[in-house]
Design an enzyme around this catalytic site. Sequence first.
Site, PDB file in Angstrom:
ATOM      1  CE  LYS A   1      -4.505   0.807   0.140  1.00  0.00           C
ATOM      2  NZ  LYS A   1      -5.419  -0.056  -0.371  1.00  0.00           N
TER       3      LYS A   1
ATOM      4  CG  ASP B   1      -7.147   3.108  -1.133  1.00  0.00           C
ATOM      5  OD1 ASP B   1      -7.656   2.114  -1.179  1.00  0.00           O
ATOM      6  OD2 ASP B   1      -7.052   3.877  -0.238  1.00  0.00           O
TER       7      ASP B   1
HETATM    8  P1  NAD Z   1     -13.385   7.259  -3.273  1.00  0.00           P
HETATM    9  O1  NAD Z   1     -12.300   8.498  -2.920  1.00  0.00           O
HETATM   10  O2  NAD Z   1     -13.796   6.881  -4.658  1.00  0.00           O
HETATM   11  O3  NAD Z   1     -14.624   7.366  -2.405  1.00  0.00           O
HETATM   12  C1  NAD Z   1     -14.603   7.582  -0.811  1.00  0.00           C
HETATM   13  C2  NAD Z   1     -15.713   8.031  -0.303  1.00  0.00           C
HETATM   14  O4  NAD Z   1     -16.069   7.998   0.818  1.00  0.00           O
HETATM   15  C3  NAD Z   1     -16.409   9.358  -1.008  1.00  0.00           C
HETATM   16  O5  NAD Z   1     -17.797   9.153  -1.205  1.00  0.00           O
HETATM   17  C4  NAD Z   1     -15.975  10.181   0.353  1.00  0.00           C
HETATM   18  O6  NAD Z   1     -17.101  11.307   0.145  1.00  0.00           O
HETATM   19  C5  NAD Z   1     -16.570   9.268   1.400  1.00  0.00           C
HETATM   20  N1  NAD Z   1     -15.815   9.638   2.608  1.00  0.00           N
HETATM   21  C6  NAD Z   1     -14.512   9.995   3.025  1.00  0.00           C
HETATM   22  N2  NAD Z   1     -14.574  10.416   4.344  1.00  0.00           N
HETATM   23  C7  NAD Z   1     -15.700  10.114   4.890  1.00  0.00           C
HETATM   24  C8  NAD Z   1     -16.191  10.269   6.130  1.00  0.00           C
HETATM   25  N3  NAD Z   1     -15.070  10.498   6.941  1.00  0.00           N
HETATM   26  N4  NAD Z   1     -17.226   9.801   6.311  1.00  0.00           N
HETATM   27  C9  NAD Z   1     -18.118   9.181   5.390  1.00  0.00           C
HETATM   28  N5  NAD Z   1     -17.910   9.293   4.038  1.00  0.00           N
HETATM   29  C10 NAD Z   1     -16.573   9.575   3.727  1.00  0.00           C
HETATM   30  O7  NAD Z   1     -12.631   6.006  -2.787  1.00  0.00           O
HETATM   31  P2  NAD Z   1     -12.983   4.410  -3.015  1.00  0.00           P
HETATM   32  O8  NAD Z   1     -12.006   4.141  -3.972  1.00  0.00           O
HETATM   33  O9  NAD Z   1     -14.348   4.348  -3.185  1.00  0.00           O
HETATM   34  O10 NAD Z   1     -12.558   3.554  -1.483  1.00  0.00           O
HETATM   35  C11 NAD Z   1     -13.479   3.569  -0.575  1.00  0.00           C
HETATM   36  C12 NAD Z   1     -13.017   2.432   0.327  1.00  0.00           C
HETATM   37  O11 NAD Z   1     -12.801   1.152  -0.243  1.00  0.00           O
HETATM   38  C13 NAD Z   1     -11.629   2.618   0.957  1.00  0.00           C
HETATM   39  O12 NAD Z   1     -11.547   2.023   2.291  1.00  0.00           O
HETATM   40  C14 NAD Z   1     -10.474   2.027   0.116  1.00  0.00           C
HETATM   41  O13 NAD Z   1      -9.664   1.453   0.649  1.00  0.00           O
HETATM   42  C15 NAD Z   1     -11.556   0.704  -0.069  1.00  0.00           C
HETATM   43  N6  NAD Z   1     -10.924   0.062  -1.584  1.00  0.00           N
HETATM   44  C16 NAD Z   1     -11.198   0.475  -2.697  1.00  0.00           C
HETATM   45  C17 NAD Z   1     -10.940  -0.271  -3.837  1.00  0.00           C
HETATM   46  C18 NAD Z   1     -10.926   0.490  -4.979  1.00  0.00           C
HETATM   47  O14 NAD Z   1     -10.782  -0.355  -6.082  1.00  0.00           O
HETATM   48  N7  NAD Z   1     -10.948   1.744  -5.346  1.00  0.00           N
HETATM   49  C19 NAD Z   1     -10.697  -1.411  -3.800  1.00  0.00           C
HETATM   50  C20 NAD Z   1     -10.711  -2.033  -2.694  1.00  0.00           C
HETATM   51  C21 NAD Z   1     -11.020  -1.294  -1.627  1.00  0.00           C
END
Ligand code: NAD
Length: 413
Positions: free
Chosen positions: A103, A143
């Site tokens: 990461k 991410d």
């Molecule tokens: P992103 O940036 O596209 O979206 C994040 C979302 O979370 C946004 O809607 C944001 O407004 C919201 N957010 C941020 N802080 C917040 C808070 N304090 N309270 C409530 N909502 C909040 O990110 P993503 O890629 O969708 O990632 C989200 C999660 O999924 C993370 O934990 C990431 O590690 C995990 N993840 C992502 C992927 C991927 O392919 N993108 C894969 C596996 C896991």
Amino acid sequence: MLTMLEEALAQLDQVAALIKLEEGVHKRLRRAQRALIVSVPTRMDDGRVEVFEGYRVQHDNSFGPTKGGIRYHPDVNLDEVTALAMLMTWKCALMGLPYGGAKGGVRCTPTAMSQGELERMTRRFTSEIVLIIGPDLDIPAPDVYTNEQTMAWMMDTYSMQRGITVPGVVTGKPVLLGGSLGRRESTGRGVAFVTADAARELRIGLAGATVAVQGKGNVGGVAARLLHEAGCRVVGLSDSKGGIYNSKGLDISRVLRHLQEGGRFADLPDGDTITNAELLALPVDILIPAALEGAIHEGNADRIRAKLIVEGANGPTAAAADRILEGKGTRVVPDILANAGGVTVSYFEWVQDLQFYFWREEEINQRLKELMAAAFRRVWDYAAEQKVSMRLAAMSLAVKRVAEAHRVRGLYP
Ligand code: NAD
């Protein structure tokens, strides 16, 4: 409250006891294999130089190159990045991918930065970690607050330094540059697949099941839309500032379009605005935390009314909350299974890049479905057999696999 790394280590220790993990391997897996801290001096638009701190942590490379996302967020730190790298090791092992976990991240406030500032910071960060990334070494992906554009800049920077174009150095790239069809939606799609699998086992009819999703980003937004299309009633959706609720169900595509065009939840006539705390406590069948880690903790777990929680985010449930939920009979599909769709299609992307031969989207989605269904089945059956939570089951299967690789390879020298 425990830090994310303390949570991850406590989880590993618990699994180690359960599966009788060999002590030397246990000690090794409690630590990162490699960690790099870098300074990222960046020229800001007003001429100042800001120096950001960046990280790349590789947890274990027993199966092949390491793999994991790059996060831009004000809270990024070595502890968090290490915990997330460890989670990636378990996730890749659970899915049977030929990868270890890594990461990275830069501590910054991306929402307050211009595209130019983000590009310069990304390129400098990539140069600083260039020694330890590569298509056969360590492969970053998007991410939180990084996206296809970020990956295009990383790929270009790496390629410029090598003097050749190397698409396989990152995944989650634009399709034009060797990205995979279906990658953008893959994590949310995987979340939707396992939600359907878990609902079937728990006899929650998917048609009409009520769903609340925290986070409307790449994971939450896509999962919400696909579950809406599958006939669920998605009644709540939120972002970092709060969200919206309508007991009759939201028109998710319309809501997402409004947000993408810069609109706010508060301007939508579709429902009532709610806080994130209220969203988590909604009277729904299924709750999908898909924002950041630690969303469900000791202080709010007993207010959760969902029967099923599917962890779209990484580490959204603290260990103390897990115990409360288990006591209430709430099923939790753990992150390393629920959101593994992203790294799985990243794997497909990397394979396509290495061969310069690209697959059709239906083929990609079908292969993803098969791998997710098989992993779900392994975890579900192991949990039933061992009478443990799905998290312990998934972690046990993953850690056993990594431990076996260590045993067979032996200890160098
Ligand atoms: P992103 O940036 O596209 O979206 C994040 C979302 O979370 C946004 O809607 C944001 O407004 C919201 N957010 C941020 N802080 C917040 C808070 N304090 N309270 C409530 N909502 C909040 O990110 P993503 O890629 O969708 O990632 C989200 C999660 O999924 C993370 O934990 C990431 O590690 C995990 N993840 C992502 C992927 C991927 O392919 N993108 C894969 C596996 C896991």
